[in-house]
Write an enzyme that holds these catalytic residues in place. Structure first.
Site, PDB file in Angstrom:
ATOM      1  N   HIS A 128      -5.147  -3.288  -8.188  1.00  0.00           N
ATOM      2  CA  HIS A 128      -5.203  -2.407  -7.025  1.00  0.00           C
ATOM      3  C   HIS A 128      -6.370  -2.861  -6.151  1.00  0.00           C
ATOM      4  O   HIS A 128      -7.344  -3.422  -6.637  1.00  0.00           O
ATOM      5  CB  HIS A 128      -5.420  -0.963  -7.511  1.00  0.00           C
ATOM      6  CG  HIS A 128      -5.363   0.078  -6.441  1.00  0.00           C
ATOM      7  ND1 HIS A 128      -6.413   0.322  -5.583  1.00  0.00           N
ATOM      8  CD2 HIS A 128      -4.392   0.972  -6.102  1.00  0.00           C
ATOM      9  CE1 HIS A 128      -6.084   1.313  -4.758  1.00  0.00           C
ATOM     10  NE2 HIS A 128      -4.870   1.709  -5.044  1.00  0.00           N
ATOM     11  N   ASP A 203     -10.563  -0.398 -14.947  1.00  0.00           N
ATOM     12  CA  ASP A 203     -10.028   0.541 -13.961  1.00  0.00           C
ATOM     13  C   ASP A 203      -8.991   1.387 -14.691  1.00  0.00           C
ATOM     14  O   ASP A 203      -7.878   0.942 -14.957  1.00  0.00           O
ATOM     15  CB  ASP A 203      -9.393  -0.238 -12.809  1.00  0.00           C
ATOM     16  CG  ASP A 203      -8.685   0.664 -11.795  1.00  0.00           C
ATOM     17  OD1 ASP A 203      -8.559   1.882 -12.064  1.00  0.00           O
ATOM     18  OD2 ASP A 203      -8.227   0.145 -10.763  1.00  0.00           O
ATOM     19  N   GLN A 206      -4.993   4.756 -13.556  1.00  0.00           N
ATOM     20  CA  GLN A 206      -3.626   5.059 -13.966  1.00  0.00           C
ATOM     21  C   GLN A 206      -3.494   5.232 -15.475  1.00  0.00           C
ATOM     22  O   GLN A 206      -2.465   5.731 -15.942  1.00  0.00           O
ATOM     23  CB  GLN A 206      -2.682   3.941 -13.506  1.00  0.00           C
ATOM     24  CG  GLN A 206      -2.606   3.758 -12.011  1.00  0.00           C
ATOM     25  CD  GLN A 206      -2.022   4.967 -11.286  1.00  0.00           C
ATOM     26  OE1 GLN A 206      -1.329   5.802 -11.867  1.00  0.00           O
ATOM     27  NE2 GLN A 206      -2.330   5.090 -10.005  1.00  0.00           N
ATOM     28  N   LYS A 229      -6.217  11.810  -9.847  1.00  0.00           N
ATOM     29  CA  LYS A 229      -5.103  11.289 -10.643  1.00  0.00           C
ATOM     30  C   LYS A 229      -5.104  11.903 -12.045  1.00  0.00           C
ATOM     31  O   LYS A 229      -4.150  11.728 -12.798  1.00  0.00           O
ATOM     32  CB  LYS A 229      -5.183   9.759 -10.731  1.00  0.00           C
ATOM     33  CG  LYS A 229      -5.080   9.063  -9.378  1.00  0.00           C
ATOM     34  CD  LYS A 229      -5.006   7.566  -9.523  1.00  0.00           C
ATOM     35  CE  LYS A 229      -5.229   6.848  -8.201  1.00  0.00           C
ATOM     36  NZ  LYS A 229      -4.190   7.127  -7.203  1.00  0.00           N
ATOM     37  N   CYS A 376      -1.164  -0.440  -2.063  1.00  0.00           N
ATOM     38  CA  CYS A 376      -2.536  -0.954  -2.097  1.00  0.00           C
ATOM     39  C   CYS A 376      -2.719  -1.965  -3.232  1.00  0.00           C
ATOM     40  O   CYS A 376      -3.756  -2.021  -3.879  1.00  0.00           O
ATOM     41  CB  CYS A 376      -3.546   0.193  -2.217  1.00  0.00           C
ATOM     42  SG  CYS A 376      -3.655   1.193  -0.725  1.00  0.00           S
TER      43      CYS A 376
END
Length: 455
Positions: A128, A203, A206, A229, A376
């Site tokens: 991302h 990261d 998600q 999120k 993105c």
């Protein structure tokens, strides 16, 4: 596992109550329908429990850290206890710092300012933009998209072994793709990084809402994620991990809260002693409600149990995959193969359809909210679609009319608050649109495909 077996399996939880679950939206064809929110990868709806916790605290809101009043002390206590909750949720090491930020993007930009001199950053093109772009003041090596988890590890090992000079290095990698939902081999990548003297930041934007994340078990140096999120409201995020680079770096923002003491010099200048802990990078009045909301979401997911959450999400993923693969002309995008483990995120294209047109029809005619675009993650989506690196595209839709070639994909995403009915309505709508076409006319407006009110 059959649907009937799943329904009877008590290890699979029911959908968690979320805000907006009963919201109805108008259809362009007439009438209203309960909105099917299937864009969790962009922002998940807040858990009802999180919202209730925030509402209960709101009357007691006060500025933290320096107030003598009861409400200020209560808020300070709540803010600092939120760090403890997040640390437990992430399985942090005792010496790790928990810094509250605005988002995953903010967290990784913060870490980028703390890199030691001469640090080289290694990042796959599949990331991302929040992970791909913050490293502007570092030497960056962009790695090609791997086609298997083993290839990802091998690619990283080769790149790290070839680096010259052998100075400080950082690897940035996603835990789960925001485009394909596929799980990345984080533990193996961390081992490869450490074997070559590099550090690694995960990261988890998600990953954390869908799977347990343990800094200790994965052996990563830092982890970043966003509250919005993780079923909390917008405006809050976390960077958690090793303290040394953060402690040695200049404050991310200069101002009150980051400074321990400030004094005038005889020459008229100012001397500043900065804090060494998390406060060093939290200048200004912090987002106390945001931190509390993240902590509330962490508690809610932990108490529900990730085993049950993961089991139910796998059930939903299989429903969606089965439904999409049964529709002629639908291609699900994947790096690691159709059977690769993934969270509740799938992107696809439909032969003969502009992706913006298809997403607009799902919304206007069926009350289903998905996302179209490059998400993105432009290099990744272009790789998956086989388009040229210089092809035009945005995070939203390009200037393309219905029926014209689309450089974008369609993404459906879901999670702990998604009922079976929403994904069933989605797969049925996809099949019907492909078979019968849209019932309404559409036009392009400001780069987006929208229902034509003159139709």
């Amino acid at each position: 596992m059959s649907v009937s077996t799943v329904a009877a399996d008590q290890s699979i939880c029911t959908p968690l109550p979320v805000l907006g679950r009963d919201v109805t939206v108008p259809l362009v064809t007439g009438g209203e329908v309960t909105y099917a929110a299937l864009d969790y990868a962009a922002s998940a709806p807040a858990l009802q429990r999180v919202w209730d916790d925030v509402a209960a605290y709101a009357p007691y809101y006060g500025s933290v850290h320096r107030g003598a009043g009861y409400l200020s002390q209560l808020s300070t206590d709540l803010f600092e206890n939120a760090r403890v909750t997040v640390a437990e949720f992430l399985g942090c090491r005792e010496e790790d710092e928990i810094v509250f930020t605005r988002s995953t993007t903010d967290s990784l930009n913060l870490l980028a300012t703390a890199l030691p001199a001469g640090c080289q950053v290694f990042v796959f093109e599949t990331e991302h933009h929040a992970s791909l772009l913050p490293w502007r003041d570092a030497r960056v090596t962009y790695l090609d998209a791997p086609r298997t988890p083993d290839e990802a590890v091998a690619t990283l090992e080769r790149a790290l072994a070839a680096r010259v000079p052998q100075g400080p290095a950082l690897v940035c990698v996603t835990g789960a793709s925001n485009v394909t939902g596929e799980l990345w081999p984080v533990r193996e990548l961390a081992a490869a990084a450490h074997a070559h003297g590099a550090r690694i930041v995960l990261d988890a934007a998600q990953l954390a809402p869908h799977h347990p994340v343990s800094v200790r078990d994965l052996d990563v140096d830092w982890v970043a994620f966003s509250g919005h999120k993780l079923y909390a409201p917008f405006g809050s995020g976390v960077l958690a991990g090793r303290a040394d680079w953060l402690r040695e770096a200049e404050p991310y923002l200069a101002g009150g809260g980051a400074s321990r003491t400030v004094s005038r010099r005889a020459d008229g200048g100012v001397d500043v002693e900065w804090h060494e802990g998390a406060a060093r990078h939290e200048a200004g009045s912090p987002n106390v409600i945001g931190a509390y909301a993240i902590a509330s979401a962490c508690k809610a997911l932990t108490e529900e149990g990730f085993d049950r959450l993961v089991a139910r999400e796998r059930h939903l993923v299989e429903k969606v995959r089965t439904g999409l693969t049964a529709v002629p002309g639908v291609r699900i995008l994947s790096l690691f193969g159709d059977d690769a483990p993934r969270v509740g995120v799938l992107s696809f294209v439909v032969e003969g359809w502009n992706s913006s047109h298809f997403a607009a029809a799902l919304s206007a005619e069926y009350g289903i909210g998905v996302r179209d675009g490059l998400f993105c993650a432009h290099p990744l989506v272009r790789t998956l679609l086989g388009t040229a690196p210089g092809a035009q595209g945005e995070c939203g839709a390009p200037e393309a009319a219905p029926g014209e070639k689309s450089l974008n994909a369609i993404r459906v995403s879901f999670g702990a608050g998604t009922p079976d009915e929403h994904v069933e309505r989605f797969t049925a709508a996809v099949a019907e649109l492909v078979r019968d076409g849209a019932k309404w006319g559409y036009r392009t407006e400001n780069g987006r495909c929208v229902p034509d009110t003159a139709a």
